[in-house]
Design a protein around this motif. Sequence first.
Motif, PDB file in Angstrom:
ATOM      1  N   LEU A   1      18.061   5.479  -1.990  1.00  0.00           N
ATOM      2  CA  LEU A   1      17.869   4.506  -0.904  1.00  0.00           C
ATOM      3  C   LEU A   1      17.237   5.197   0.300  1.00  0.00           C
ATOM      4  N   CYS A   2      15.965   4.896   0.555  1.00  0.00           N
ATOM      5  CA  CYS A   2      15.205   5.551   1.626  1.00  0.00           C
ATOM      6  C   CYS A   2      14.659   4.543   2.621  1.00  0.00           C
ATOM      7  N   VAL A   3      15.338   3.422   2.741  1.00  0.00           N
ATOM      8  CA  VAL A   3      14.956   2.396   3.729  1.00  0.00           C
ATOM      9  C   VAL A   3      15.580   2.778   5.080  1.00  0.00           C
ATOM     10  N   PRO A   4      15.190   2.117   6.170  1.00  0.00           N
ATOM     11  CA  PRO A   4      15.850   2.393   7.457  1.00  0.00           C
ATOM     12  C   PRO A   4      17.373   2.263   7.345  1.00  0.00           C
ATOM     13  N   SER A   5      18.087   3.082   8.113  1.00  0.00           N
ATOM     14  CA  SER A   5      19.533   3.277   7.926  1.00  0.00           C
ATOM     15  C   SER A   5      20.337   1.976   7.881  1.00  0.00           C
ATOM     16  N   GLY A   6      20.066   1.061   8.800  1.00  0.00           N
ATOM     17  CA  GLY A   6      20.879  -0.152   8.913  1.00  0.00           C
ATOM     18  C   GLY A   6      20.518  -1.227   7.911  1.00  0.00           C
TER      19      GLY A   6
ATOM     20  N   GLU B   1      20.116   7.981   1.445  1.00  0.00           N
ATOM     21  CA  GLU B   1      19.838   8.867   2.579  1.00  0.00           C
ATOM     22  C   GLU B   1      20.977   8.769   3.605  1.00  0.00           C
ATOM     23  N   LYS B   2      21.049   9.734   4.501  1.00  0.00           N
ATOM     24  CA  LYS B   2      22.017   9.709   5.587  1.00  0.00           C
ATOM     25  C   LYS B   2      21.501   8.816   6.691  1.00  0.00           C
ATOM     26  N   PRO B   3      22.275   8.266   7.561  1.00  0.00           N
ATOM     27  CA  PRO B   3      23.684   7.965   7.324  1.00  0.00           C
ATOM     28  C   PRO B   3      23.787   6.881   6.246  1.00  0.00           C
ATOM     29  N   LEU B   4      24.939   6.817   5.560  1.00  0.00           N
ATOM     30  CA  LEU B   4      25.090   5.834   4.477  1.00  0.00           C
ATOM     31  C   LEU B   4      24.743   4.436   4.970  1.00  0.00           C
TER      32      LEU B   4
ATOM     33  N   ALA C   1       9.542   0.355  14.290  1.00  0.00           N
ATOM     34  CA  ALA C   1      10.257  -0.537  15.215  1.00  0.00           C
ATOM     35  C   ALA C   1      11.767  -0.351  15.106  1.00  0.00           C
ATOM     36  N   TRP C   2      12.244   0.174  13.962  1.00  0.00           N
ATOM     37  CA  TRP C   2      13.691   0.329  13.760  1.00  0.00           C
ATOM     38  C   TRP C   2      14.244   1.561  14.468  1.00  0.00           C
ATOM     39  N   ARG C   3      13.361   2.524  14.800  1.00  0.00           N
ATOM     40  CA  ARG C   3      13.852   3.796  15.351  1.00  0.00           C
ATOM     41  C   ARG C   3      14.437   3.594  16.754  1.00  0.00           C
ATOM     42  N   GLY C   4      15.561   4.237  16.975  1.00  0.00           N
ATOM     43  CA  GLY C   4      16.167   4.183  18.302  1.00  0.00           C
ATOM     44  C   GLY C   4      16.810   2.845  18.626  1.00  0.00           C
TER      45      GLY C   4
ATOM     46  N   SER D   1       8.184  20.442   8.919  1.00  0.00           N
ATOM     47  CA  SER D   1       8.683  21.668   8.319  1.00  0.00           C
ATOM     48  C   SER D   1       9.915  21.431   7.451  1.00  0.00           C
ATOM     49  N   LEU D   2      10.149  20.162   7.068  1.00  0.00           N
ATOM     50  CA  LEU D   2      11.257  19.900   6.138  1.00  0.00           C
ATOM     51  C   LEU D   2      10.768  20.228   4.730  1.00  0.00           C
ATOM     52  N   LYS D   3      11.459  21.176   4.078  1.00  0.00           N
ATOM     53  CA  LYS D   3      11.065  21.519   2.708  1.00  0.00           C
ATOM     54  C   LYS D   3      11.844  20.640   1.740  1.00  0.00           C
TER      55      LYS D   3
ATOM     56  N   GLY E   1      16.274  21.341  -0.200  1.00  0.00           N
ATOM     57  CA  GLY E   1      17.623  20.775  -0.016  1.00  0.00           C
ATOM     58  C   GLY E   1      17.790  19.512  -0.845  1.00  0.00           C
ATOM     59  N   HIS E   2      16.804  18.641  -0.795  1.00  0.00           N
ATOM     60  CA  HIS E   2      16.867  17.413  -1.590  1.00  0.00           C
ATOM     61  C   HIS E   2      16.844  17.751  -3.083  1.00  0.00           C
ATOM     62  N   ARG E   3      16.053  18.741  -3.454  1.00  0.00           N
ATOM     63  CA  ARG E   3      16.009  19.115  -4.878  1.00  0.00           C
ATOM     64  C   ARG E   3      17.397  19.536  -5.357  1.00  0.00           C
TER      65      ARG E   3
ATOM     66  N   ALA F   1       0.836  -1.210   0.000  1.00  0.00           N
ATOM     67  CA  ALA F   1       0.000   0.000   0.000  1.00  0.00           C
ATOM     68  C   ALA F   1       0.868   1.256   0.000  1.00  0.00           C
ATOM     69  N   THR F   2       2.019   1.185   0.686  1.00  0.00           N
ATOM     70  CA  THR F   2       2.919   2.352   0.763  1.00  0.00           C
ATOM     71  C   THR F   2       3.537   2.629  -0.599  1.00  0.00           C
ATOM     72  N   ALA F   3       3.954   1.559  -1.290  1.00  0.00           N
ATOM     73  CA  ALA F   3       4.536   1.722  -2.629  1.00  0.00           C
ATOM     74  C   ALA F   3       3.476   2.223  -3.614  1.00  0.00           C
TER      75      ALA F   3
HETATM   76  N1  LIG Z   1      17.724  13.785   5.023  1.00  0.00           N
HETATM   77  C1  LIG Z   1      16.798  13.924   5.962  1.00  0.00           C
HETATM   78  O1  LIG Z   1      16.556  15.022   6.449  1.00  0.00           O
HETATM   79  C2  LIG Z   1      16.041  12.724   6.435  1.00  0.00           C
HETATM   80  C3  LIG Z   1      14.783  12.889   7.039  1.00  0.00           C
HETATM   81  C4  LIG Z   1      14.075  11.734   7.451  1.00  0.00           C
HETATM   82  C5  LIG Z   1      14.657  10.479   7.287  1.00  0.00           C
HETATM   83  N2  LIG Z   1      15.895  10.355   6.726  1.00  0.00           N
HETATM   84  C6  LIG Z   1      16.529   9.014   6.585  1.00  0.00           C
HETATM   85  O2  LIG Z   1      15.744   8.238   5.701  1.00  0.00           O
HETATM   86  C7  LIG Z   1      15.732   6.871   6.108  1.00  0.00           C
HETATM   87  C8  LIG Z   1      14.292   6.396   6.232  1.00  0.00           C
HETATM   88  O3  LIG Z   1      13.626   7.140   7.236  1.00  0.00           O
HETATM   89  P1  LIG Z   1      12.039   7.265   7.254  1.00  0.00           P
HETATM   90  O4  LIG Z   1      11.714   8.185   8.361  1.00  0.00           O
HETATM   91  O5  LIG Z   1      11.535   7.552   5.886  1.00  0.00           O
HETATM   92  O6  LIG Z   1      11.650   5.763   7.670  1.00  0.00           O
HETATM   93  P2  LIG Z   1      10.246   5.043   7.475  1.00  0.00           P
HETATM   94  O7  LIG Z   1      10.229   3.909   8.425  1.00  0.00           O
HETATM   95  O8  LIG Z   1       9.139   6.039   7.487  1.00  0.00           O
HETATM   96  O9  LIG Z   1      10.351   4.481   5.959  1.00  0.00           O
HETATM   97  C9  LIG Z   1      11.174   3.407   5.578  1.00  0.00           C
HETATM   98  C10 LIG Z   1      10.425   2.611   4.512  1.00  0.00           C
HETATM   99  O10 LIG Z   1      11.287   1.588   3.997  1.00  0.00           O
HETATM  100  C11 LIG Z   1      10.486   0.463   3.728  1.00  0.00           C
HETATM  101  N3  LIG Z   1      11.345  -0.716   3.583  1.00  0.00           N
HETATM  102  C12 LIG Z   1      11.964  -1.447   4.550  1.00  0.00           C
HETATM  103  N4  LIG Z   1      12.660  -2.462   3.996  1.00  0.00           N
HETATM  104  C13 LIG Z   1      12.500  -2.360   2.655  1.00  0.00           C
HETATM  105  C14 LIG Z   1      12.965  -3.110   1.537  1.00  0.00           C
HETATM  106  N5  LIG Z   1      13.756  -4.180   1.699  1.00  0.00           N
HETATM  107  N6  LIG Z   1      12.574  -2.738   0.295  1.00  0.00           N
HETATM  108  C15 LIG Z   1      11.764  -1.672   0.116  1.00  0.00           C
HETATM  109  N7  LIG Z   1      11.286  -0.919   1.138  1.00  0.00           N
HETATM  110  C16 LIG Z   1      11.643  -1.269   2.380  1.00  0.00           C
HETATM  111  C17 LIG Z   1       9.516   0.422   4.891  1.00  0.00           C
HETATM  112  O11 LIG Z   1       8.366  -0.382   4.619  1.00  0.00           O
HETATM  113  C18 LIG Z   1       9.175   1.903   5.050  1.00  0.00           C
HETATM  114  O12 LIG Z   1       8.037   2.264   4.281  1.00  0.00           O
HETATM  115  C19 LIG Z   1      16.514   6.809   7.427  1.00  0.00           C
HETATM  116  O13 LIG Z   1      17.800   6.334   7.159  1.00  0.00           O
HETATM  117  C20 LIG Z   1      16.569   8.250   7.892  1.00  0.00           C
HETATM  118  O14 LIG Z   1      17.775   8.525   8.602  1.00  0.00           O
HETATM  119  C21 LIG Z   1      16.575  11.449   6.303  1.00  0.00           C
END
Ligand SMILES: NC(=O)c1ccc[n+]([C@@H]2O[C@H](COP(=O)([O-])OP(=O)(O)OC[C@H]3O[C@@H](n4cnc5c(N)ncnc54)[C@H](O)[C@@H]3O)[C@@H](O)[C@H]2O)c1
Length: 348
Positions: free
Chosen positions: A70-75, A94-97, A165-168, A296-298, A301-303, A39-41
């Motif tokens: 790459l916008c998945v959880p950091s680890g 996304e940060k951190p790498l 669940a991944w946060r913190g 309030s993140l615009k 910066g990403h653009r 549903a998220t995709a």
């Molecule tokens: N640059 C910034 O200002 C900024 C702001 C927020 C988050 N981030 C970074 O972005 C990353 C994600 O944060 P978030 O808040 O969006 O997390 P989030 O939990 O909201 O989103 C992560 C998404 O990844 C999906 N996912 C997990 N495993 C996957 C896989 N194998 N294939 C495809 N999708 C998968 C999850 O279902 C979820 O929808 C983190 O590393 C965070 O540090 C950066």
Amino acid sequence: MAKIGYAIIGCGNIGPVHAAAIAAVPAAKLVAVSDVVEATAKKLAGKYGAAMYTDYRKMLERKDIQAVCLCVPSGMRMEIAVACAAAGKNILSEKPLDVTTKRIDKIIAATDKAGVRLGCIFQSRFAEGSQQIKKAVEQGRFGALTLGDAYIKWYRSPEYYASGAWRGTWKLDGGGALMNQGIHQIDLLQWFMGPVKSVRAQTTRRLHAGLEVEDTATAMLEFENGAFGVIEGSTAIWPGHPARVEVHGSSGSAYTEDGAIKFWQFAKRRAVDAKIEAALNQESALGSGAADPLASLKIEGHRRQIDDFTKAILKDRPPLIDGREGRNAVALIEAVYKSARTGKAVTP
Ligand SMILES: NC(=O)c1ccc[n+]([C@@H]2O[C@H](COP(=O)([O-])OP(=O)(O)OC[C@H]3O[C@@H](n4cnc5c(N)ncnc54)[C@H](O)[C@@H]3O)[C@@H](O)[C@H]2O)c1
């Protein structure tokens, strides 16, 4: 116009920011998105008319994708980045790498081997104020650098930490107030001041008692050039303040709040100073993360950074923030954590 085809892996909070930023870059086009939650995709794909996948490996088979955000959880990034590199895709992470330098080194090795570009999102570097300070450092306007400081006095609610669940967690967030939140300003600090030679630090939990990781940290730094500095980072300060980065030297001082210059004075004035002073009370074009991670993140910066990454591919040059640059902030934060654990000074 030749367009670079982008895909996004991870469509949670930050994935949609990447999608909106890609849509605002003329030479970029969002081709496909992937999330393990269908549903998220689907929601993000529908908004931009992109293809939708729940298995990113299937998506990587597409020939019309040249770059992957790459916008998945950091680890979770290393394994996915290695697969993207093997598929010949350029990677903007996304940060951190990733959450440790050991895992990041595997990403760097895989992208080097595949000959693809690796970029790390640090959108704060693209703020006007950050750019002006970096230029002034390069021009030697500060004189001998004396003190460089990063203050990230933010607030995150218990609901924020409960929202994923991944946060913190050590495994997937890699740390707390510094590794997730303060990392932007820690990156800026080293970008301005140069590498850190030694760190003495302490970490604690003041509000979020159930967290594995820190919600508050302080660190004393000595930079390789002899300057000193401090990092103060927290997600336990209500109501949350703009993040501040300060650079001080024997002939000048400047600081930014959320990327906007708030103080700018040099012993020797230059023509550019009047323009910067006139803009002193303007708000940051990038928004603020002081109290809410996204409210309030615009996208600006990403653009700017996706625009740079797209041009890097089209012009066959490295991106402004590559993998090795992205690694530096994680190396310093690792040193902070090690010092806090051991009570000793640590070299990153
Ligand atoms: N640059 C910034 O200002 C900024 C702001 C927020 C988050 N981030 C970074 O972005 C990353 C994600 O944060 P978030 O808040 O969006 O997390 P989030 O939990 O909201 O989103 C992560 C998404 O990844 C999906 N996912 C997990 N495993 C996957 C896989 N194998 N294939 C495809 N999708 C998968 C999850 O279902 C979820 O929808 C983190 O590393 C965070 O540090 C950066």
